[in-house]
Design a protein around this motif. Structure first.
Motif: not given
Length: 351
Positions: A204-215
């Motif tokens: 979950a932490q990694w998915a959140e970091a990926v979403a932030e990087a994409a944004a």
């Protein structure tokens, strides 16, 4: 398939052409990719010219590859890197029963009371944070397996594994960056349940970091063509840049040439132009150029028969002198190959 050994990443970060070109020597490199545990075959080794200073290497000679023929590759590696004897095992070094030895470094930072032989631990891939670049999302921390620590000297374990298992462990270790983190399983605890909880949390932490990087990427305006410019995307070959290239690097764009063969003299390698890298991603550079330049760039890979090579150039390098010396050395090498081809054809011709 029988393979060969090529050195791991720690010895591949070198420039194949240094500032002092006259000091270059032929060194042995691998011709293809292999997996750990493969048997080295002499015909899978080739050479290139390099200025390596103190980097361990094997100087190339016609019989040099025979020294590694039949040895065992100790690491899964990629083609084009230096070959070094220390990266191999002799068949006689494999313990009886077909086992291979593997040293497994352990990071005990999650175990403040220490880790000792016999402890049950979770072996953990520490993961990698997203870089923010497209397609470079890293990976989450994850539990690889529950394991009982054995032969641990305070920094690494010494394991004896069957070849297939040895290759799996070695691949996991390299993917993890060369070290596993360990977390002791509490006495009476359920390691599988703890692993599932941790994997869910880290995922979950990694998915959140990926979403932030994409944004963050979406907030950056993509480069666009200016008035009178056309867009062209050109693949680049990083074989002469083992450490890779990135935006802002200054490079020489190189025609890789082609070896002479019967009825085709080929052509020598040569420098086409210098270039500052911009808008580079996934092995391709995105350029915005005039229509005249667009024709040249868009047809370049087809004209050369393959993508152009790129060679990083250090700041302050005398480009004119470097290009002159490179072109001369490549020309001399090509002429020597052409003469050798003529000689071999003459020897094979019926008398």
């Amino acid at each position: 398939m029988a393979g060969l050994l090529i050195a791991a990443g720690s010895v591949t970060g070198f420039y194949l052409v240094a500032e002092e070109l006259d000091e270059r020597v032929p060194v042995m490199v691998a011709a293809v990719d292999i997996q750990a545990g493969d048997t080295i075959a002499a015909e899978h080794l080739t050479y290139t010219l390099a200025s390596l200073d103190s980097i361990p290497h094997i100087r190339w000679s016609p019989g040099a590859s025979a020294a590694l023929d039949g040895r065992i590759a100790a690491h899964p590696v990629s083609a084009g890197s230096l070959v070094d004897m220390s990266m191999t095992l002799a068949p006689g070094e494999i313990p009886l029963g077909g086992e291979l030895t593997l040293l497994v470094p352990l990071d005990t930072g999650l175990a403040p009371e220490g880790v000792f032989d016999g402890d049950r631990v979770l072996l953990i891939d520490p993961g990698a944070e997203p870089t923010g670049a497209e397609g470079e999302d890293g990976r989450p921390q994850r539990v690889l397996r529950e394991f009982e620590v054995a032969n641990f000297d305070g920094s690494q374990m010494r394991l004896f594994l069957a070849p297939g298992e040895w290759g799996r462990w070695r691949s996991e270790l390299e993917a993890a960056g060369g070290v596993f983190h360990v977390l002791p399983v509490p006495l009476g605890g359920d390691g599988a349940e703890l692993a599932a909880q941790l994997d869910a949390l880290w995922g979950a932490q990694w998915a959140e970091a990926v979403a932030e990087a994409a944004a963050a990427r979406e907030d950056v305006l993509p480069p666009e063509a200016g008035p009178g410019e056309l867009e062209v995307v050109v693949p680049l070959n990083e074989a002469l840049a083992p450490s890779g290239i990135a935006d802002g690097d200054f490079v020489l764009l190189i025609d890789p040439g082609s070896d002479p063969v019967p009825d085709d003299p080929g052509r020598p390698r040569s420098v086409l132009r210098s270039l500052e890298i911009t808008n580079y991603e996934g092995g391709r550079i995105r350029l915005f150029v005039s229509p005249e330049q667009w024709i040249w760039w868009s047809s370049l890979p087809e004209t050369l028969g393959q993508p152009p090579l790129v060679l990083p150039v250090a700041p302050g390098t005398d480009l004119d002198d470097t290009i002159r010396r490179l072109n001369l050395e490549w020309l001399f090498g090509w002429e020597a190959e052409l003469l050798d081809l003529d000689r071999r054809q003459a020897e094979q011709a019926p008398s």
